[in-house]
Design an enzyme around this catalytic site. Structure first.
Site, mmCIF file in Angstrom:
data_model
loop_
_atom_site.group_PDB
_atom_site.id
_atom_site.type_symbol
_atom_site.label_atom_id
_atom_site.label_comp_id
_atom_site.label_asym_id
_atom_site.label_seq_id
_atom_site.Cartn_x
_atom_site.Cartn_y
_atom_site.Cartn_z
ATOM 1 N N HIS A 188 0.818 -1.218 0.000
ATOM 2 C CA HIS A 188 0.000 0.000 0.000
ATOM 3 C C HIS A 188 0.854 1.272 0.000
ATOM 4 C CE1 HIS A 188 0.305 -0.214 4.555
ATOM 5 N NE2 HIS A 188 0.464 1.087 4.368
ATOM 6 N N ASP A 217 -0.051 -7.715 1.563
ATOM 7 C CA ASP A 217 0.423 -6.332 1.591
ATOM 8 C C ASP A 217 1.952 -6.306 1.740
ATOM 9 O OD1 ASP A 217 0.444 -3.575 1.722
ATOM 10 O OD2 ASP A 217 -0.087 -3.503 3.852
ATOM 11 N N SER A 222 4.239 2.065 8.409
ATOM 12 C CA SER A 222 3.962 1.041 7.397
ATOM 13 C C SER A 222 5.207 0.676 6.613
ATOM 14 C CB SER A 222 2.886 1.534 6.419
ATOM 15 O OG SER A 222 1.617 1.506 7.001
#
Length: 255
Positions: free
Chosen positions: A66, A109, A203
């Site tokens: 992402h 992801d 992230s």
């Protein structure tokens, strides 16, 4: 840690508004110098921190899929300080996501980044090993996560790399606490039963257990970093080893 920027609410959970990509380190501490020299900052063309990541070979970085949403352009290596002088910037040659990746909430992801040139190991830049087979972590096993994300829900990211220890949470308990549709091939650690975990801006960073990168920071719930909440969720790297090894062998990052 610096914030990721835009928060993504994933398609199949939009009505619930609960899944949000991981951002900052909560209740951690500044990373010691000469440690975690595999950490990188994934940035825009203008030097804005988007995500964390980690160097696995001289010219490949792992981060979250992402993180591609904000147009990553370059990688910062060799410094714990995003504003520091002793840093190296390299352009991104290419990115590669699993063909099964759709959005964070559906899992898979993970993303490989091919750098524009090789970075030989030095006393400032090192790689981190990956698992060699599918791993079985145990309940309450202590691991660590690092990044430049937020230190509180409503704060900005940081310039100095921060790190915190987190405990592994078994999948059954993780599913129970989330109590909603949940992706496969993930690891749960921190965020629940503790005041520690990651937050927006973290992230793509690694979950490190026994000196190996075993997970990739993926998402928490509703941008809430006021833990304890639900468990933090990481992509399980060991489930993607064939895909990773194929790309490394071919030395190209293309679907």
């Amino acid at each position: 840690m610096n914030g990721l920027g835009k928060l993504l609410v994933f398609h199949f959970l939009m009505c619930l508004g609960q899944t949000v990509q991981g951002f900052k380190i909560i209740n951690g501490e500044t990373a010691p110098e000469n440690s975690m020299q595999y950490m990188v900052s994934v940035q825009t063309k203008y030097g804005k921190h988007i995500c964390g990541g980690f160097l696995i070979t001289e010219d490949f970085v792992i981060t979250a899929a992402h993180c591609n949403d904000e147009g990553p352009y370059q990688i910062l290596l060799g410094s714990h300080n995003l504003k520091g002088m002793n840093k190296k910037m390299l352009k991104i040659e290419n990115t590669c996501k699993p063909s099964t990746y759709q959005n964070v909430g559906l899992g898979d992801d993970i993303m490989l980044i091919k750098l524009s040139e090789k970075v030989p190991p030095s006393n400032m830049i090192q790689t981190i090993p990956l698992p060699t087979s599918v791993i079985n972590l145990y309940q309450n096993q202590i691991c660590s996560v690092a990044g430049w994300g937020k230190t509180l829900t409503n704060r900005f990211g940081v310039n100095e790399l921060r790190v915190v220890n987190v405990s592994i949470i078994n999948r059954e308990l993780c599913l129970e606490k989330w109590n909603e549709p949940f992706p496969l091939n993930v690891i749960c650690a921190g965020g629940y039963g503790t005041t520690k975990g990651f937050c927006q801006g973290d992230s793509g960073g690694p979950l490190v257990c026994n000196s190996k990168a075993v997970g990739v920071v993926s998402f928490n719930r509703n941008a809430n970093c006021n833990y304890p909440d639900v468990p933090n969720v990481y992509t399980d790297i060991s489930r993607f080893l064939p895909w990773i090894n194929k790309i490394l062998k071919e030395n190209t990052c293309q679907l």
